[in-house]
Design an enzyme around this catalytic site. Structure first.
Site, mmCIF file in Angstrom:
data_model
loop_
_atom_site.group_PDB
_atom_site.id
_atom_site.type_symbol
_atom_site.label_atom_id
_atom_site.label_comp_id
_atom_site.label_asym_id
_atom_site.label_seq_id
_atom_site.Cartn_x
_atom_site.Cartn_y
_atom_site.Cartn_z
ATOM 1 N N GLU A 26 17.107 -18.054 -7.740
ATOM 2 C CA GLU A 26 16.737 -16.692 -8.118
ATOM 3 C C GLU A 26 16.184 -16.654 -9.547
ATOM 4 O OE1 GLU A 26 16.056 -14.075 -6.746
ATOM 5 O OE2 GLU A 26 16.334 -12.482 -8.212
ATOM 6 N N TRP A 78 -2.739 -2.695 -1.650
ATOM 7 C CA TRP A 78 -2.436 -4.121 -1.787
ATOM 8 C C TRP A 78 -3.281 -4.794 -0.720
ATOM 9 C CZ3 TRP A 78 -0.522 -8.190 1.123
ATOM 10 C CH2 TRP A 78 -0.088 -9.311 0.392
ATOM 11 N N CYS A 108 0.853 -1.182 0.000
ATOM 12 C CA CYS A 108 0.000 0.000 0.000
ATOM 13 C C CYS A 108 0.895 1.241 0.000
ATOM 14 C CB CYS A 108 -0.926 0.107 1.202
ATOM 15 S SG CYS A 108 -2.126 -1.216 1.288
ATOM 16 N N ASN A 140 -1.541 2.351 5.620
ATOM 17 C CA ASN A 140 -0.676 1.263 5.160
ATOM 18 C C ASN A 140 -0.292 0.469 6.401
ATOM 19 O OD1 ASN A 140 1.337 -0.362 4.044
ATOM 20 N ND2 ASN A 140 2.886 1.247 4.240
ATOM 21 N N GLY A 141 -0.554 -0.840 6.388
ATOM 22 C CA GLY A 141 -0.227 -1.669 7.552
ATOM 23 C C GLY A 141 -1.374 -2.625 7.845
ATOM 24 N N LYS A 189 5.904 -4.442 -4.100
ATOM 25 C CA LYS A 189 7.350 -4.296 -3.966
ATOM 26 C C LYS A 189 7.811 -4.328 -2.515
ATOM 27 C CE LYS A 189 11.327 -3.253 -5.867
ATOM 28 N NZ LYS A 189 11.924 -4.434 -6.495
ATOM 29 N N LYS A 209 12.442 -15.358 -10.510
ATOM 30 C CA LYS A 209 12.173 -14.289 -11.476
ATOM 31 C C LYS A 209 11.131 -14.745 -12.479
ATOM 32 C CE LYS A 209 13.368 -11.662 -9.907
ATOM 33 N NZ LYS A 209 14.072 -11.387 -8.721
ATOM 34 N N GLU A 242 7.502 -15.230 -10.845
ATOM 35 C CA GLU A 242 6.773 -14.057 -10.359
ATOM 36 C C GLU A 242 6.274 -13.158 -11.480
ATOM 37 O OE1 GLU A 242 9.001 -11.452 -7.744
ATOM 38 O OE2 GLU A 242 10.819 -11.825 -8.850
ATOM 39 N N ARG A 251 3.934 -0.368 -4.853
ATOM 40 C CA ARG A 251 3.669 -0.912 -3.512
ATOM 41 C C ARG A 251 2.347 -1.663 -3.434
ATOM 42 N NH1 ARG A 251 6.901 1.812 0.324
ATOM 43 N NH2 ARG A 251 5.500 1.117 1.957
ATOM 44 N N HIS A 257 17.638 -37.024 -6.879
ATOM 45 C CA HIS A 257 16.947 -37.522 -5.679
ATOM 46 C C HIS A 257 15.456 -37.193 -5.719
ATOM 47 C CE1 HIS A 257 20.754 -38.641 -3.921
ATOM 48 N NE2 HIS A 257 21.226 -37.455 -4.278
HETATM 49 C C1 F6R Z 1 11.462 -10.830 -5.870
HETATM 50 C C2 F6R Z 1 11.354 -9.800 -4.864
HETATM 51 C C3 F6R Z 1 10.991 -10.207 -3.472
HETATM 52 C C4 F6R Z 1 11.822 -9.399 -2.463
HETATM 53 C C5 F6R Z 1 11.349 -9.682 -1.032
HETATM 54 C C6 F6R Z 1 12.195 -8.965 -0.013
HETATM 55 O O1 F6R Z 1 11.830 -10.309 -7.092
HETATM 56 O O2 F6R Z 1 11.525 -8.655 -5.135
HETATM 57 O O3 F6R Z 1 11.156 -11.572 -3.269
HETATM 58 O O4 F6R Z 1 13.161 -9.728 -2.618
HETATM 59 O O5 F6R Z 1 10.020 -9.282 -0.893
HETATM 60 O O6 F6R Z 1 12.158 -7.594 -0.207
HETATM 61 P P1 F6R Z 1 13.255 -6.642 0.404
HETATM 62 O O7 F6R Z 1 14.550 -6.970 -0.240
HETATM 63 O O8 F6R Z 1 12.780 -5.267 0.058
HETATM 64 O O9 F6R Z 1 13.289 -6.904 1.862
#
Ligand code: F6R
Length: 614
Positions: free
Chosen positions: A487, A75, A2, A101-102, A609, A491, A494, A27, A510
């Site tokens: 990773e 969000w 949010c 937000n929260g 984010k 990517k 998501e 956000r 395994h």
């Molecule tokens: C994936 C991604 C998330 C963040 C995670 C932690 O692309 O962006 O998995 O890495 O939410 O976020 P931060 O690094 O902001 O604590």
């Protein structure tokens, strides 16, 4: 999670707020809304399901006049994303409006109590409780809005950053925070308030970060006032931001994600600047120098993080163990915080977070500090909650990351972790001969090596056409690049919604090997390293079962070129830094597949984010 924004001044508030919402949309983007105090004393609230563009369309024929207002991009946590649950929420009388937000943990108890007093609720959100409670306190105590907010917040358990306006007090916005970020921008005769500095920077670079349990009283034409929830005046510490508006724009790229992938030669240059000199083999990190004894006496390091940052942490573990010879554990912050860990003052907890606002990571830090551990932060956002909650740290300095999928922050985190490992190792005298030279010279070459890897863009775009409609992907890697496999898979899933799993290559036999057939492509990360021969066998095991292989290899690797279906050649790089270079083709592959599928790569469904809720 949010985004909230507020404005009071002389400009049309609606324009400032909408611009701010666009900047904060990363956000959350389930719904958006705005509340404006019009010059003729009306409180106009417009909100709708969808993105900020939808809100703009909705407001086209509405009265959006006024110089005071608050706005929100959501969000969803409590209640589905619809028009009613969208913020701003308003009180029973319709005189107060609030954005939040929260998460309010005791909202059910508060709601029941307010309903018994005759309050009617319109939405399913936890937020509506706040605005109703503030109005209830204000009316029963016949007090000012500030006092009502202060008293009401005493009853609230949970996390919040809020902004409130009152039709009866039209020249004022009240902001308050606990465990969710809130920044106030101080301009000439105007004041801004937002979840982060991105909506503010266009207008002023003077900001104040509100602390937990503080309330900001923002009045038109008057200096900012901050009080604590127990009504004591708080210090106003004005900081000057160094961010620029151009960093927040796409700069000619179709998406932030692609811009951020292509920015990496520069962001890595910025990340190592002043830390690795143009000559010599030493690394200078002020956080390590200032806390020399802590690092020299450390028994153990525990890395806590979430998501992509956790993957960087896994690479950090190998780097620190190998170079600095300190045992390292890596924990998901969300698990660590509830695991009742055994911590002492000889432990160092390293918290990694791009946003610096991730709720679980922040809680893990607070817990670790209570247990006496020294906490070191690796953050991107300057002045963020995590950066401020840690004892010391190193910023990655890669600039604002707007695309929801983390790219340049990941490479920045790995780069900082390699410098940290070397800085600690040099302090302890544990660095093996030649290693410091190898790492520092590779660090200097990283921007150029990334540039070379970016040349794969066109061939990856073509390759992505072959794999656009597969349903599953497997990613394999070993050693430093096992986390790269995790990773790469994250990517892809998501942003393209294709299920992808990352695995240590040798573990495939395994279990996951059962999945392999001609419909399951496997991405194998196989640069020249100690385990190269072994990973070639893993590729053969996949091929023998009819699977197709996309291999990321070091330029000139003819052995793998002969077996794999497709190869992506990266330049030669020191093994400990190979995850930085490997991640470039993996980011591009995920990007192009998602684009071919028609997905919104910058705002993938259900994600946000900055994860400021548990
Ligand atoms: C994936 C991604 C998330 C963040 C995670 C932690 O692309 O962006 O998995 O890495 O939410 O976020 P931060 O690094 O902001 O604590």
């Amino acid at each position: 999670m949010c985004g909230i924004v507020g404005y009071i001044g002389e400009q049309p508030a609606y324009d400032v707020l909408i611009k701010g919402l666009h900047r904060l949309e990363y956000r959350g983007y389930d719904s958006a809304g705005v509340a404006l105090l019009s010059p003729d004393g009306e409180l106009n609230i417009y909100k709708t399901r969808g993105k900020v563009d939808d809100l703009e369309r909705f407001c086209e024929s509405k009265d959006v006049s006024g110089n005071v207002g608050i706005a929100h991009t959501r969000w969803a946590t409590h209640g589905e994303p619809n028009d009613v649950n969208a913020h701003p929420h308003f009180s029973c009388s319709g005189r107060l409006a609030l954005v939040h937000n929260g998460t309010i943990e005791n909202y059910n108890v508060l709601k029941t109590a307010l309903e018994l007093q005759g309050c009617t609720f319109r939405s399913e959100t936890d937020t509506e409780v706040l605005v109703q409670l503030i109005e209830y306190v204000k009316e029963t105590n016949d007090c000012s809005l500030v006092d009502a907010v202060r008293e009401a917040l005493k009853e609230v358990i949970g996390a919040y950053a809020i902004a409130v306006i009152d039709v009866n007090d039209p020249d004022m916005i009240i902001g308050a925070r606990k465990s969710s970020p809130l920044v106030i921008g101080i301009g000439d005769n105007e004041t801004f308030l937002a979840s982060d500095a991105t909506p503010i920077i266009e207008f002023t670079n003077k900001v104040v970060y509100l602390n937990d349990d503080e309330i900001a009283i923002i009045k038109k034409g008057q200096p900012l006032q901050i009080i604590s929830t127990d009504n004591r005046p708080a210090e106003i510490d004005i900081k000057t931001l160094r961010m620029s508006v151009s960093q927040l724009e796409k700069g000619g790229y179709p998406h932030f994600m692609l811009k951020e992938i292509f920015e990496q030669p520069r962001t890595i240059h910025d990340c190592i600047r002043g830390r690795v000199g143009s000559k010599g083999a030493t690394v200078t990190l002020s956080g390590v120098i200032e806390n020399k004894d802590r690092f020299l006496n450390a028994h153990r390091i525990i890395i806590v993080a979430c998501g992509t940052s956790w993957h960087a942490g896994l690479i950090g573990k190998r780097l620190i163990q190998e170079i600095a010879r300190i045992p390292v554990e890596v924990e998901y912050a969300s698990e660590f915080r509830y695991s009742n860990p055994v911590l002492t003052d000889r432990d160092i907890v390293i918290a990694i977070s791009q946003s610096g606002e991730t709720a679980d990571t922040l809680a893990a830090i607070q817990m670790a500090r209570k247990c006496g551990a020294f906490v070191y932060g690796i953050c991107n956002v300057v002045g963020s909650s995590i950066a401020r909650a840690t004892d010391s740290g190193t910023y990655i300095h890669v600039g604002p990351e707007i695309g929801v999928a983390s790219t340049k922050a990941f490479t920045g985190q790995v780069t900082v972790l390699s410098m940290l490992a070397l800085a600690i190792g040099q302090l302890k005298g544990s660095v093996k001969p030649g290693v410091a030279e190898e790492i520092t010279s590779s660090l200097r070459r990283l921007p150029d090596l990334i540039k070379q890897a970016l040349k794969l863009n066109e061939s990856i775009e073509q390759l992505s056409g072959i794999y656009t409609y597969v349903h599953n992907f497997l990613y394999l890697g070993r050693g430093f690049n096992y986390p790269s496999a995790l990773e790469g898979a994250l990517k892809l899933k998501e942003i393209s919604y294709i299920h992808a799993e990352g695995y240590p290559a040798a573990e495939m036999k395994h279990g996951p090997i059962a999945l392999i057939d001609h419909e399951l492509p496997t991405v194998v990360i196989a640069p020249n390293d100690e385990l190269h021969e072994k990973i070639i066998s893993n590729i053969q095991q996949v091929k023998a079962r009819g699977g197709s292989v996309i291999a990321v290899v070091t330029k000139g690797d003819t052995t793998i070129a002969d077996i794999a279906d497709h190869i992506l050649e990266i330049p030669e790089v020191a093994e400990p830094l190979s995850p930085v270079i490997v991640s470039i083709p993996l980011q591009l592959l995920a990007y192009h597949i998602a684009i071919k599928k028609g997905c919104n790569v910058d705002m993938p469904r259900n994600l946000a984010k900055s994860v400021t809720v548990e």
